[in-house]
Each structure stands twice: as C-alpha cells, then as structure tokens.
Design an enzyme around this catalytic site. Structure first.
Site, mmCIF file in Angstrom:
data_model
loop_
_atom_site.group_PDB
_atom_site.id
_atom_site.type_symbol
_atom_site.label_atom_id
_atom_site.label_comp_id
_atom_site.label_asym_id
_atom_site.label_seq_id
_atom_site.Cartn_x
_atom_site.Cartn_y
_atom_site.Cartn_z
ATOM 1 N N ARG A 165 -8.455 -5.622 17.026
ATOM 2 C CA ARG A 165 -7.652 -5.603 16.140
ATOM 3 C C ARG A 165 -8.048 -3.941 15.453
ATOM 4 N NH1 ARG A 165 -7.486 -8.860 10.493
ATOM 5 N NH2 ARG A 165 -9.645 -8.612 10.221
ATOM 6 N N ASP A 446 -14.953 -10.027 3.286
ATOM 7 C CA ASP A 446 -14.486 -9.071 3.999
ATOM 8 C C ASP A 446 -13.680 -8.435 3.026
ATOM 9 O OD1 ASP A 446 -11.997 -10.166 4.282
ATOM 10 O OD2 ASP A 446 -12.081 -10.107 6.377
#
Length: 532
Positions: A165, A446
C-alpha cells in the site's frame, strides 16, 4: 557523506549510507524521476479538485451519484480477469513494513500480507528505506531478523502473498525534491517497490500488486492508470501486469465505485471497505452539516444502516463487474486477560461472520492472533469456493444516496469524548515519535482511527453539541478534558516514559487541529512537519 545528495534530476536531503545506495541506485532514481516529472503536476490539479468539491459540500451540497457517468453505471461490462493467484484472498493481514512484522505477517494463517507505507507507518526516512529493503528481501525469500535476545525469525517456505500500500495522493515525500518541491509520497513508494521487485515477483509467478488508498474520485485512479501504463511500457511489461485493489474509504468514493472500476479496468482486481477511514471521511466531508453528526465512536459499528449499505453496495458493484469485494479491518487485538480475550474473540467472530454472510470475498485483521477466527468464518461461508463472486445481491432494494448519507443515532458522552482524546493524544505522540501503529486500550490504532477521534470532537465543538449529561461541548471543555487526560497519562505511564516522550508536542498539536475554525483535512499533514 553528510550533505544532501543531488542527482541530475532529484534532490535528496538525506545522506546516502549503505542502505540508501542499495535502494537508490542511478537506475532507480532515473525511473522515479521519470514518474515524478510526468505525473506530479497532475497530482496537484487532482488535489485542487478535491478542495473544490469539499468547498461545495461545506456550502451545503451533498455527495451523490454523477448523472454524467450514468452510462458507465448502467451498461454491462467487466474488468480484466483476475489472476489465478488472487482468486482467494479470504483473510488478509496488514501492518507497516517493519522487518520482524513482515516475517510474522507473511508466516501467519492468511492469504495476503499488505505491507503498509500509509496509515500504519510514520514516514521517517529511515523507516521508508528500511521498509523497502525488507520487502525486497521478502520477495527474494531471504528476509530474516534476529531480536536482541537472539531469537531468529525467518520466512516459512510458503509465505502469504505480498501487496504494497503506497501513500495517499495528499502525502508528500519531503526528503526528495523536484524543482524545489517535495515529490508525491505515493510515487516514491510505488517506483521503488516496482523497480526493485517486479522481475523477482514475475519469476515466481506473482506480480506487482498494490493497494491504492484515500481515493475520492475516479479521475484519481485514472491518474494511477496512466502511471501503471507508463511503468509497464518503460519496464517492457505486458499491459495489465500491475494490479491494484482500491480502498473505498472516503464518502465521495462510494458514489464513484463503478467509475473507479471502469477507469482502472485493465489493472483493478477489487475494492476494499476501509471502514475506519470511511467513518472519518463521513465526518470530514459532512463537517458543516449539523444534522449529520455521529455519536460516540464506540456506537458506530458495521450494523449501522449507513455502513451496512456501504458494504452491500460495494459487494454488488464489484461482483457485477468481476472484481473482488474485500471486507474491512477488525481493530481489536488479543488480550492477556482471559475474560477480555474471550470477549474480543466473540466480537471478531461476529464481525467476520457478518461480512462473509453479506458476500464479501475476504477480510482484514491487524494481528496474527485473529487470523484463525477470521479464516474459520470465511471457510464456513465459502466452503470449497475461492471467493463469492457468485453473490450478486440483486435481491437487495436499491441503495440510494439518502441511505448512504443517513447518520446513525446515539449518545454523545463525556466518556466517549475522553476516549477520543486518549486515542488521538497517544497516537499523535507515537506518530511524531516515528511509530504509526499503536495498541491503545485493546485496539490497534492507526491514523484512520485517530482521525475519527479528533474530527468527532471538532464537529461537536463546531456545532455546539450537548452531551448526555446536559453540558455544552465547547473548546474550553475539550481543553479541560485534554489537560486532565494528559495528566492521567503521565501518572499511568510514569515520569520517565512521559518525560522522554513527545506528549507536550502531541497535546499542542491536538489542541490546535481540534479547535481550529477550519477542519484540518488530515492530522498527518501538520504531524509530518514534526517528523525527522
């Protein structure tokens, strides 16, 4: 060498040690420069278009399906067939490209590990370089790690598949400049991973497979399509070699899913329900809409009507077009407390059973300890099939814009406000200290979950919400609670840990971005200025 490194094309502010010299070879720099020179200017125009759309939402407009692209949504077509190896992605694990974590993730009972240069990584130069080298070694099969205690970690003989990613459109890479401007972070991540790994990946029958985050409009994946095509031509690869899964994790993108698949149809293999960023985007996109304010984060689960509609529409859209429909992340993590752990496992089991029953082809976990539960639920639903592309959801009532925009009801409480402050404060402190993935209060947090925490409070202040105990949410109340939570954290962590941390910087940053008149679009933007 201690001064900045200037190639004929790009300027690097960091010295080239042995690690940099392995990664940033003249050939790799030349490839990166060719991408930056060709595609960075268009990135700026796409970001400007984002700002203009947000201005319209702030003035009262709502996101919706685009009448100009109705023919794409209504006509019959499919994306290029999915490679055989990617037919079965029933459980994926995600995390930053830390050497030990990469080994543990690739060795877990999962089909795919998504190495994350975005939400779970604080992009210090050292972490970016080390992460790319770790992935290069993983692709070669030579990755190993020895802990301080002498324990050796190595890859198993049949590790999970690897995906990368890259950073979102909005993020720069400040350590590399072109024409006196920081280059797009996503181009840096993409170029180095592709350049160093494509040959080795293809030799073993795999391929360069990416996740694209934070997309808001089909024009943004059209930008990536041209990057993919240019790279394939440059590296003499057949068209469609590069594959991508696009995260549908913004509110505007849920109305653009057919168009996203269409623009990227030679390369796309699926869409993913990035649920935490999606909730954050709902708050941010509709930040000025006082009638669409969400309650405490703890009350916003996937069985809420607007989130269930999002999941079902993604499945229906993907399967109609021959693409996989990936489910979202369970942020819960195992606990050493037996009672708490039993509760965690049950919650994860219920979440994954719901996704599988809805028709998702796979799901995400953040911890290897949850892989078996997720795998069991999808095995139960899929049986011998690799996926659920046969699930059309044609029996569903049409999912309207109104349903996708419907806010969920619930309470706004002091406890919820304090929980948001604790999460955002601790995450920000960790992020600006160089760690982008943090266990807090039994959840793996996160950037996405921290964004929900701080934007919720911003919106409550901005629209003068009333807590369940009757108090008005004001900047003064927030600052009082922030100060109390900061002192509570100091007490719980101890003086030494607190003193050596960056909690004062984190509290100042949180106070600024939570009480500003204008909603700061991403906490990582001001946070990046505090990173080395």
């Amino acid at each position: 060498m201690t001064d900045s490194v200037i190639s004929s094309t790009l300027t690097f502010s960091q010295p080239f040690t042995h690690a940099e010299k392995q990664l940033l070879t003249p050939e790799a720099i030349d490839f990166l420069h060719s991408l930056v020179a060709r595609f960075a200017p268009e990135r700026d125009r796409l970001l400007k278009a984002r700002e203009q759309r947000q201005q319209r939402y702030d003035q009262g407009a709502l996101p919706g399906f685009d009448s100009e692209t109705a023919s794409i949504r209504e006509n019959a077509w499919q994306v290029r067939p999915i490679p055989e190896l990617l037919h079965d992605r029933r459980v994926e694990i995600t995390g930053p490209p830390d050497r030990k974590m990469v080994i543990n993730a690739l060795n877990a009972n999962v089909k795919v590990f998504m190495a994350d240069f975005e939400d779970s990584l604080a992009p210090t130069w050292q972490k970016l370089v080390d992460g790319q080298l770790a992935l290069r070694d993983a692709v070669k099969g030579t990755l190993s790690f020895t802990s301080e205690a002498g324990k050796i970690y190595q890859l198993r003989s049949d590790p999970a598949l690897l995906m990368c990613r890259v950073r979102g459109l909005h993020l720069d890479e400040k350590h590399v400049e072109w024409r006196d401007r920081a280059i797009p972070g996503g181009l840096f991540d993409f170029a180095l991973y592709l350049f160093h790994n494509v040959d080795a990946l293809l030799e073993k029958g795999h391929g360069p497979w990416f996740y694209l985050p934070k997309t808001e409009h089909a024009s943004e994946v059209a930008w990536w399509r041209e990057i993919f095509r240019f790279s394939e031509d440059r590296l003499d690869l057949p068209r469609g070699t590069i594959k991508a899964t696009v995260l549908i994790e913004t509110l505007p993108a849920v109305f653009q899913m057919d168009e996203i698949l269409w623009e990227l149809r030679d390369h796309v293999v699926g869409l993913n329900c990035g649920r935490w960023d999606y909730i954050f985007s709902y708050i941010k996109t509709l930040g000025q809409h006082g009638e669409r304010i969400l309650p405490d984060r703890q009350q916003i689960s996937m069985d809420q009507p607007f989130l269930d509609a999002y999941s079902r529409l993604l499945i229906k859209t993907c399967h109609r077009r021959g693409a996989l429909a990936m489910g979202g992340m369970s942020a819960l993590i195992p606990s050493k407390d037996e009672e708490r752990n039993a509760w965690v496992m049950q919650k994860v089991r219920e979440d994954k059973a719901r996704e599988a029953a809805n028709g998702h082809d796979g799901t995400w976990v953040a911890h290897p300890g949850l892989a078996d539960i997720a795998m069991a639920e999808f095995n139960r639903q899929l049986g011998d099939r690799p996926n659920q592309l046969h699930v059309s959801r044609e029996q569903d009532n049409p999912i309207t814009a109104e349903r996708l925009l419907l806010p969920c009801r619930g309470k706004r409480t002091e406890a919820g406000m304090r929980a948001n402050i604790r999460v955002a404060l601790q995450y920000l402190e960790s992020w600006i200290s160089g760690n982008g993935c943090v266990p807090i209060d039994g959840l793996m947090e996160d950037a996405a979950t921290a964004e929900i925490a701080r934007t919720s409070i911003w919106q409550w202040i901005h629209h003068r919400q009333i807590l369940s105990d009757g108090r008005l949410v004001t900047a003064a109340l927030f600052e009082q609670l922030l100060d109390e939570e900061l002192h509570a954290l100091q007490h719980s962590l101890g003086e030494e840990r607190f003193r050596h941390g960056r909690f004062a910087d984190a509290a100042a940053l949180m106070a600024q971005i939570t009480t500003d008149d204008e909603l700061v679009p991403f906490l990582t933007l001001p946070g990046y200025r505090l990173l080395p």
